[in-house]
Scaffold this active site. Structure first.
Site, PDB file in Angstrom:
ATOM      1  N   LYS A 277      10.120 145.267 -34.765  1.00 19.95           N
ATOM      2  CA  LYS A 277       9.834 146.215 -33.813  1.00 19.95           C
ATOM      3  C   LYS A 277       9.084 145.289 -32.648  1.00 19.95           C
ATOM      4  O   LYS A 277       7.735 145.320 -33.665  1.00 19.95           O
ATOM      5  CB  LYS A 277       9.847 147.822 -34.340  1.00 19.95           C
ATOM      6  CG  LYS A 277      11.207 148.088 -34.463  1.00 19.95           C
ATOM      7  CD  LYS A 277      11.168 149.431 -35.543  1.00 19.95           C
ATOM      8  CE  LYS A 277      12.170 149.960 -35.701  1.00 19.95           C
ATOM      9  NZ  LYS A 277      12.815 150.932 -34.945  1.00 19.95           N
ATOM     10  N   ARG A 352      23.052 153.231 -39.668  1.00 20.86           N
ATOM     11  CA  ARG A 352      24.367 153.104 -40.118  1.00 20.86           C
ATOM     12  C   ARG A 352      25.018 151.825 -41.086  1.00 20.86           C
ATOM     13  O   ARG A 352      25.792 152.338 -41.767  1.00 20.86           O
ATOM     14  CB  ARG A 352      24.515 153.105 -38.591  1.00 20.86           C
ATOM     15  CG  ARG A 352      24.860 151.543 -38.310  1.00 20.86           C
ATOM     16  CD  ARG A 352      25.224 151.149 -36.733  1.00 20.86           C
ATOM     17  NE  ARG A 352      24.263 151.483 -35.864  1.00 20.86           N
ATOM     18  CZ  ARG A 352      24.155 152.120 -34.380  1.00 20.86           C
ATOM     19  NH1 ARG A 352      25.207 151.310 -33.714  1.00 20.86           N
ATOM     20  NH2 ARG A 352      23.005 152.564 -34.549  1.00 20.86           N
TER      21      ARG A 352
END
Length: 517
Positions: A277, A352
């Protein structure tokens, strides 16, 4: 320290001018509703209104000799009857009113909601709004010995003290769950690294009706939950960051008619991994564990209220998405617990990955359970926030859950308890998106774009969770349909900087728990 010891004692009272309190916080939309014993509050506010036209628009303070502590705070809800108005008017007004009372030096405020018929759960929601304002973050409690709450007690006024005391008990139980959620979700990535979350949960449920089992063995995590193990590869080199799987179980008295099976995303810090990020967007990523925090908080409410006929199984996927020489990377091919091959497309789609093998395990267990309903709870996508805005949980049902209109039912509960939901739908395009693109892989974990730049960016992960867990074999066309709902709390988990909300605990309790008491 138990969550109960953190909550200011709630006291039900019927006497407005009780000397046990040092302020009165009034929550209503209109001074015209101050009738009977509440008329003592009406005159000083009407007098103030003559010289201050802003009274009734926000929070007002007036010193009144006859009021305990000489402090009268009027926190106006604003309109209640328009199409767009909902019970959050009371939650927000109570929170603001208590903040104002604290700023005025009050340590024992009396909360008063003028009776009306606007919203069925307004009394409870008003108290919960006040409690939101009184929460003290875990690090502050630990660093300032003895400062467990911002108030010594909170009075709750009601016409019937018996009914008010029942309200107080329910509000305290619900708040205990929200405290657990805020403690885990809001604390920094070291204070609530995975091993410390496991310790906190174990302490919280010691000697309770909730059973806790913690998986600490790193090789077992890799063997039984290989996609979670992949996310954990870089972090496991640092002992204090190693992953944990925290399993919880509650089984109520009587015949079980419903089994909830919840998986919470507990990413203690999300660097993005190898797909780092960049550009200043990493700050705040300690909140990526708010899904797991909410699951733990829900179990705390179960331990307090002990609903009958309900069984709940939970799993917290606690892991740090770190960067390092052994971190997992895009292009890797991994084999999931269900036996399918997954190609990694973006290491920043770790949520996920962390949950899907645990969801697969829940699916395996569900075959033996009564009326099972599986859920994942996660701060999963920025796309959810872009789609519905802050303050709203997105629910995505599979076919069997949608057939029972579960999303609509949970949305109704959220509306009742100031924990609102928006409903999204899984479509064929979502399944097509995650299908393998070559003969190498069965499924694609993600594309290489952020969810916020991907069409259907919050529905696609739900399709991944369904297919890679094997739940696609248990749809409406199967011999054993299994209900599954994905709850994306990226927008509803709370502001940063700020205090986590505890979403979606109230909606879940409203639908599954409170009616069983």
């Amino acid at each position: 320290m138990s969550s109960a010891s953190v909550i200011a004692p709630l006291v039900g009272v019927s006497e407005i001018l009780s000397s046990d309190f040092d302020s009165v916080v009034l929550v209503t939309d209109s001074l015209l509703k101050l009738q009977g014993c509440l008329s003592v509050l009406k005159e000083p506010l009407e007098t103030l209104q003559k010289v201050d036209v802003s009274v009734g628009c926000g929070v007002s303070f007036v010193a009144v000799e006859s009021i305990p502590g000489r402090r009268l705070i009027y926190s106006a809800t604003g309109p209640l009857t328009r199409d767009q108005d909902d019970v959050r008017r009371f939650f927000d007004a109570a929170e603001k009113g208590i903040h104002r009372a604290l700023n005025a030096g009050s340590r024992s405020p009396l909360l008063v909601r003028a009776p009306d018929q606007s919203f069925e759960k307004a009394d409870l929601v008003t108290v919960l709004g006040a409690l939101q304002a009184l929460y003290v973050p875990l690090e502050c409690r630990e660093n300032k010995l003895g400062q467990n709450s911002k108030a010594e007690k909170l009075g709750v006024w009601g016409v019937d003290v018996t009914d008010t005391n029942k309200l107080v008990l329910l509000a305290t139980a619900l708040e205990s769950g929200r405290v657990v959620c805020r403690d885990i979700g809001g604390s920094d990535p070291e204070r609530m690294a995975a091993p410390k979350v496991a310790d906190y949960v174990e302490t919280t449920f010691r000697n309770s009706s909730v059973k806790v089992e913690i998986v600490t063995d790193q090789q077992r995590i890799e063997d039984e939950y290989p996609l979670l193990g992949a996310v954990n590869r870089a972090a496991k080199r640092v002992d204090r960051h190693q992953a944990r799987v925290v399993a919880l179980k509650y089984e109520g008295d009587g015949d079980i008619d419903t089994t909830l099976m919840l998986v919470g995303k507990g990413v203690t810090y999300d660097t993005g991994g190898a797909d780092i990020k960049a550009g200043g967007v990493m700050a705040g990523m300690h909140r990526d564990k708010c899904g797991a925090a909410a699951v733990a908080g829900f179990f705390k409410v179960l331990a307090e209220l002990k609903p009958k006929g309900l069984k709940v199984v939970g799993a917290l996927a606690m892991v740090r998405n770190s960067i390092g020489s052994d971190c997992y990377v895009s292009d890797e091919l991994l084999v999931s617990r269900s036996g399918v091959k997954v190609r990694v497309g973006n290491t920043d789609a770790e949520g996920r990955m962390a949950m899907v093998d645990l969801l697969c395990q829940m699916k395996e267990m569900a075959m033996m359970e009564k009326n099972p309903h599986l859920m994942t709870v996660a701060t999963l996508t920025g796309h959810a926030v872009l789609s519905v805005g802050n303050n709203y949980t997105v629910i995505v049902d599979n076919g069997p859950a949608r057939k029972e209109k579960f999303g609509l039912k949970l949305q109704k509960s959220g509306d009742d308890y100031a924990d609102p939901f928006e409903i999204s739908t899984l479509r064929r395009e979502d399944y097509e998106f995650v299908a393998g693109k070559s003969e190498y892989e069965d499924y694609l974990q993600c594309n290489n774009q952020p969810s916020s730049q991907t069409p259907r960016g919050h529905q696609v992960p739900a399709a991944f969770l369904v297919t890679v867990s094997g739940l696609d074999k248990h749809g409406i066309d199967s011999a054993f349909p299994i209900k599954y709902s994905h709850l994306d709390v990226a927008g509803s988990s709370g502001p940063y900087p700020g205090i986590p909300t505890g979403a979606p605990i109230l909606a879940l309790c409203g639908h599954f728990v409170i009616s069983r008491l």
